[in-house]
Design an enzyme around this catalytic site. Structure first.
Site, PDB file in Angstrom:
ATOM      1  N   CYS A 128       0.105   2.129 -13.335  1.00 57.07           N
ATOM      2  CA  CYS A 128       0.138   0.703 -12.980  1.00 57.07           C
ATOM      3  C   CYS A 128       1.528   0.082 -13.091  1.00 57.07           C
ATOM      4  O   CYS A 128       1.685  -0.990 -13.672  1.00 57.07           O
ATOM      5  CB  CYS A 128      -0.846  -0.089 -13.834  1.00 57.07           C
ATOM      6  SG  CYS A 128      -2.552   0.246 -13.443  1.00 57.07           S
ATOM      7  N   TYR A 132       1.269  -3.878 -13.341  1.00 49.85           N
ATOM      8  CA  TYR A 132       0.805  -4.400 -12.058  1.00 49.85           C
ATOM      9  C   TYR A 132       1.850  -5.354 -11.467  1.00 49.85           C
ATOM     10  O   TYR A 132       1.511  -6.286 -10.735  1.00 49.85           O
ATOM     11  CB  TYR A 132      -0.528  -5.151 -12.189  1.00 49.85           C
ATOM     12  CG  TYR A 132      -1.781  -4.320 -12.223  1.00 49.85           C
ATOM     13  CD1 TYR A 132      -1.755  -2.940 -12.230  1.00 49.85           C
ATOM     14  CD2 TYR A 132      -3.031  -4.948 -12.249  1.00 49.85           C
ATOM     15  CE1 TYR A 132      -2.922  -2.203 -12.269  1.00 49.85           C
ATOM     16  CE2 TYR A 132      -4.213  -4.219 -12.287  1.00 49.85           C
ATOM     17  CZ  TYR A 132      -4.152  -2.849 -12.302  1.00 49.85           C
ATOM     18  OH  TYR A 132      -5.312  -2.125 -12.340  1.00 49.85           O
ATOM     19  N   TRP A 143      -1.063  -7.733 -16.235  1.00 47.21           N
ATOM     20  CA  TRP A 143      -2.067  -6.728 -16.606  1.00 47.21           C
ATOM     21  C   TRP A 143      -1.763  -6.135 -17.983  1.00 47.21           C
ATOM     22  O   TRP A 143      -2.663  -5.796 -18.729  1.00 47.21           O
ATOM     23  CB  TRP A 143      -2.115  -5.616 -15.559  1.00 47.21           C
ATOM     24  CG  TRP A 143      -3.111  -4.545 -15.894  1.00 47.21           C
ATOM     25  CD1 TRP A 143      -4.459  -4.591 -15.719  1.00 47.21           C
ATOM     26  CD2 TRP A 143      -2.836  -3.266 -16.473  1.00 47.21           C
ATOM     27  NE1 TRP A 143      -5.049  -3.426 -16.153  1.00 47.21           N
ATOM     28  CE2 TRP A 143      -4.071  -2.594 -16.619  1.00 47.21           C
ATOM     29  CE3 TRP A 143      -1.666  -2.623 -16.878  1.00 47.21           C
ATOM     30  CZ2 TRP A 143      -4.168  -1.306 -17.153  1.00 47.21           C
ATOM     31  CZ3 TRP A 143      -1.756  -1.342 -17.408  1.00 47.21           C
ATOM     32  CH2 TRP A 143      -3.007  -0.697 -17.539  1.00 47.21           C
ATOM     33  N   TYR A 179      -9.980   2.133  -4.788  1.00 44.96           N
ATOM     34  CA  TYR A 179      -9.112   1.749  -5.895  1.00 44.96           C
ATOM     35  C   TYR A 179      -8.354   2.963  -6.426  1.00 44.96           C
ATOM     36  O   TYR A 179      -8.933   4.008  -6.679  1.00 44.96           O
ATOM     37  CB  TYR A 179      -9.966   1.132  -6.997  1.00 44.96           C
ATOM     38  CG  TYR A 179      -9.209   0.520  -8.142  1.00 44.96           C
ATOM     39  CD1 TYR A 179      -8.245  -0.464  -7.931  1.00 44.96           C
ATOM     40  CD2 TYR A 179      -9.477   0.912  -9.454  1.00 44.96           C
ATOM     41  CE1 TYR A 179      -7.576  -1.040  -8.993  1.00 44.96           C
ATOM     42  CE2 TYR A 179      -8.819   0.337 -10.520  1.00 44.96           C
ATOM     43  CZ  TYR A 179      -7.861  -0.640 -10.289  1.00 44.96           C
ATOM     44  OH  TYR A 179      -7.199  -1.203 -11.346  1.00 44.96           O
ATOM     45  N   HIS A 180      -7.039   2.796  -6.597  1.00 45.42           N
ATOM     46  CA  HIS A 180      -6.144   3.857  -7.072  1.00 45.42           C
ATOM     47  C   HIS A 180      -5.942   4.966  -6.038  1.00 45.42           C
ATOM     48  O   HIS A 180      -5.699   6.118  -6.398  1.00 45.42           O
ATOM     49  CB  HIS A 180      -6.621   4.459  -8.399  1.00 45.42           C
ATOM     50  CG  HIS A 180      -6.457   3.539  -9.560  1.00 45.42           C
ATOM     51  ND1 HIS A 180      -7.040   3.773 -10.789  1.00 45.42           N
ATOM     52  CD2 HIS A 180      -5.777   2.364  -9.685  1.00 45.42           C
ATOM     53  CE1 HIS A 180      -6.728   2.787 -11.621  1.00 45.42           C
ATOM     54  NE2 HIS A 180      -5.965   1.923 -10.969  1.00 45.42           N
ATOM     55  N   HIS A 213      -1.464   1.277  -5.943  1.00 48.24           N
ATOM     56  CA  HIS A 213      -2.306   0.077  -6.006  1.00 48.24           C
ATOM     57  C   HIS A 213      -2.201  -0.790  -4.754  1.00 48.24           C
ATOM     58  O   HIS A 213      -2.056  -2.006  -4.821  1.00 48.24           O
ATOM     59  CB  HIS A 213      -1.962  -0.745  -7.251  1.00 48.24           C
ATOM     60  CG  HIS A 213      -2.402  -0.102  -8.531  1.00 48.24           C
ATOM     61  ND1 HIS A 213      -1.720   0.943  -9.104  1.00 48.24           N
ATOM     62  CD2 HIS A 213      -3.469  -0.336  -9.328  1.00 48.24           C
ATOM     63  CE1 HIS A 213      -2.335   1.323 -10.207  1.00 48.24           C
ATOM     64  NE2 HIS A 213      -3.410   0.570 -10.366  1.00 48.24           N
TER      65      HIS A 213
END
Length: 654
Positions: free
Chosen positions: A250, A294, A312, A511-512, A597
């Protein structure tokens, strides 16, 4: 690239509007009829504008009486339909079964189900009229006057189709997606890790990384599993990085002027690390003043790098901008650049609104902030910094986990996103944003025709010909799930300002997940998950898309040009000599970049002017705008007049 068949289908569907018919009126579809046996007619997908799913018989059955449901879209005959003219309206004919859609029992009641029956037996209950806009259609039963939709406006798999009183809502609106453009995905290739982040290297390989574990994140253990993937051999080499004390899950990423990759914050919120592709080694650089994860990063025209936001990790709010100095390896605070001022209010909490900011380096050390907030800004990185308002992104709203890509100098395509980080309906909308005139000048925003599929957590990749491939994502984003996945990729053309569907992924990429351009012009997509060994959404693998420009209409491989010789270095405004064989006619530069992301701020494409051509010898003029042609490594592609690209040569701009 818009397939001619798709264009013809769309033109037929909407041509009645040109006759002066009001968009609010329903009309018999005789003028838009398609014969199921017409040469080249492959039918259309009927994609729900709300849920992003396709109409098909339950279980893809060919049996008479099978109920119609919504289901995840693939290019399969059971999901393909033709609109066929009939007296008093039109019939919806399934391409696989040859049966027609009817309201069961000829009912006029709300929530009466819809099924397929032999067309000769469909009668008045199988007649439909259409109301069309530029982007979608509504089907109404001739017999009842009620509209085709999904029961209770549901979004779940296998939700039954019903009729109910017509309302102006997306749950009764359908995108008619014509035949897709030629394209194909290669086989799924196993990776030793879940590739949550990826960067194409100058040698054509791809650097990927996950977290302290190959298959899950948290807690911060100060180490990261990485892997180098070789597209030529389909193999990957794993390496556990411990010397930097940095869990790089992240983070923000920036491609530096000297070709190295800067990774900032993340699980280890104060750390910053650099990967050197020349030595295949990682080392630590100066720690951040403000811990963050993030965060949004971008390279700058000065050779520096900017980071903003990222609540985050490292605490909530106060994520002011910081600039990394390549000479000292240290960070300088931008006290007047508040991440909170650039953030949006996310319904799910304060830690989410300042994340994954879309930042693009511009001239004189400025950066353009395109979102995800609806408000756009300019960021001056000189001194203590400052923020200049750049207006709203048209009628677009907060679009977290959408994404943006520069398809031409100073011109962005923004796609998808959702009004909160997750657990909200994604949008299929698309906009172009022109910030090429620089700070203090008006930014131009233009709404485009939407994608066929609503998407959040998707990835976008610009191609050498300026088209943009959109891969994966969910119509209803939920982290660490494969549900509501958009399996069919799409491609946007800057010429037609519209999307055409491509081949389907083998695996959900939500996601990811990541997607990057390879040096051979193909697109690598992979990952999703990082949620533990027993998590079904974990996808430690990749697959590679062959886009339409590499294929002929029959699916065979198109002839490609070859760059025989090009300089290894160039500067702004310089005239360079390039030798390219195989009917090369145009050239483009695409910057090496890194994705994680749904964010890839360094990704940008620029056309290159051809000054003269003498057989295979070309004189090219490098762009002179330092704000657009950022220092660093760029892929130079030669293309035929049809847009088929060569394998790239790497040029370092300095």
């Amino acid at each position: 690239m818009l397939d001619p068949r798709a264009f013809a289908t769309a033109l037929a569907v909407f041509c009645w509007l040109a006759s002066g018919a009001a968009a609010a009126e329903f009309a018999p579809a005789a003028a838009v009829a398609q014969s199921p046996d017409a040469p080249g007619d492959q039918g259309m997908l009927l994609v729900g504008r709300y849920a992003g799913k396709c109409v098909a018989p339950a279980g893809e059955s060919a049996a008479a009486g099978a109920r119609l449901v919504q289901t995840t879209c693939f290019d399969r005959p059971a999901m393909s339909w033709s609109v066929v003219a009939a007296t008093g309206g039109s019939r919806l004919v399934n391409r696989a079964s040859g049966l027609c859609a009817v309201v069961v029992g000829g009912s006029s009641a709300d929530e009466a189900e819809v099924a397929q029956v032999p067309c000769a037996q469909s009668g008045a209950s199988g007649l439909w009229t259409m109301r069309a806009s530029d982007d979608w259609v509504v089907f109404a039963s001739v017999q009842s006057g009620k509209c085709l939709g999904v029961k209770d406006a549901g979004i779940e798999e296998a939700g039954p189709l019903v009729q109910w009183t017509c309302v102006d809502e997306p749950s009764q609106q359908w995108t008619m997606s014509g035949p897709g453009a030629p394209s194909s995905w290669g086989p799924k290739i196993a990776m030793p890790i879940v590739p949550v982040a990826a960067s194409t290297l100058r040698n054509g390989k791809v650097l990927t990384w996950s977290s302290w574990s190959r298959f899950q994140f948290a807690p911060d253990l100060g180490k990261t599993f990485t892997s180098i993937f070789d597209p030529e051999t389909g193999t990957a080499t794993e390496k556990l990085v411990t010397n930097t004390g940095h869990d790089m899950f992240c983070p923000g990423t920036s491609l530096l002027a000297d070709g190295r990759i800067l990774v900032t914050g993340g699980e280890s919120a104060s750390k910053a690390s650099i990967y050197d592709p020349k030595t295949n080694k990682w080392f630590a650089t100066g720690e951040l003043n403000v811990p963050r994860g993030y965060n949004g990063d971008t390279a700058l025209s000065t050779g520096e790098a900017l980071t903003i936001g990222g609540s985050w990790s490292g605490g909530l709010g106060g994520k002011i901008g910081e600039v990394w100095n390549p000479a000292t390896g240290t960070w300088r605070k931008l006290k007047n650049v508040s991440g909170d001022a650039l953030a949006a209010d996310d319904p799910l909490g304060d830690s989410l609104g300042d994340q994954h900011m879309w930042l693009f380096g511009a001239d004189d050390g400025w950066a353009f902030h395109a979102g995800p907030s609806a408000e756009m800004h300019w960021v001056d990185t000189a001194g203590k910094g400052r923020i200049v308002e750049a207006g709203k992104r048209g009628d677009d709203t907060y679009s977290q986990n959408g994404n943006v890509v520069m398809y031409e100098a100073g011109k962005l395509l923004k796609v998808g996103g959702a009004p909160s980080y997750q657990v909200a309906m994604a949008t299929s909308s698309a906009y172009t944003i022109d910030f090429s005139r620089g700070p203090w000048k008006p930014v131009k925003v233009a709404k485009q025709k939407p994608m066929a599929f609503p998407r959040a957590f998707a990835n976008s990749v610009v191609l050498p010909n300026g088209e943009v491939v959109v891969v994966g994502g969910q119509s209803f984003p939920i982290t660490f799930t494969d549900s509501h996945a958009a399996m069919l990729a799409e491609i946007w053309s800057p010429k037609t300002k519209s999307f055409t569907r491509l081949a389907a992924l083998s695996t959900p990429r939500n996601y990811h997940s990541v997607a990057v351009l390879l040096t051979d012009g193909r697109v690598l997509a992979g990952g999703g998950g990082l949620c533990g060994d027993d998590c079904d959404a974990n996808h430690p693998d990749v697959e590679i898309l062959t886009p339409p420009y590499l294929l002929n209409a029959d699916g065979s491989y198109a002839a490609r040009p070859t760059i025989v010789k090009a300089p290894k270095k160039a500067t702004w405004g310089e005239t360079i000599e390039v030798r390219a064989e195989g009917y090369a006619s145009t050239f483009a530069l695409i910057r090496l970049n890194a994705a994680t992301h749904s964010l890839n701020n360094d990704q940008r494409r620029m056309s290159v002017k051809v000054l003269s051509a003498d057989g295979p010898s070309f004189r090219l003029k490098m762009p002179k705008d330092r704000g657009m042609l950022l220092p660093g490594d760029w892929m130079l592609f030669a293309m035929t007049d049809k847009g088929t690209p060569s394998v790239a040569k790497i040029i370092r701009v300095q």
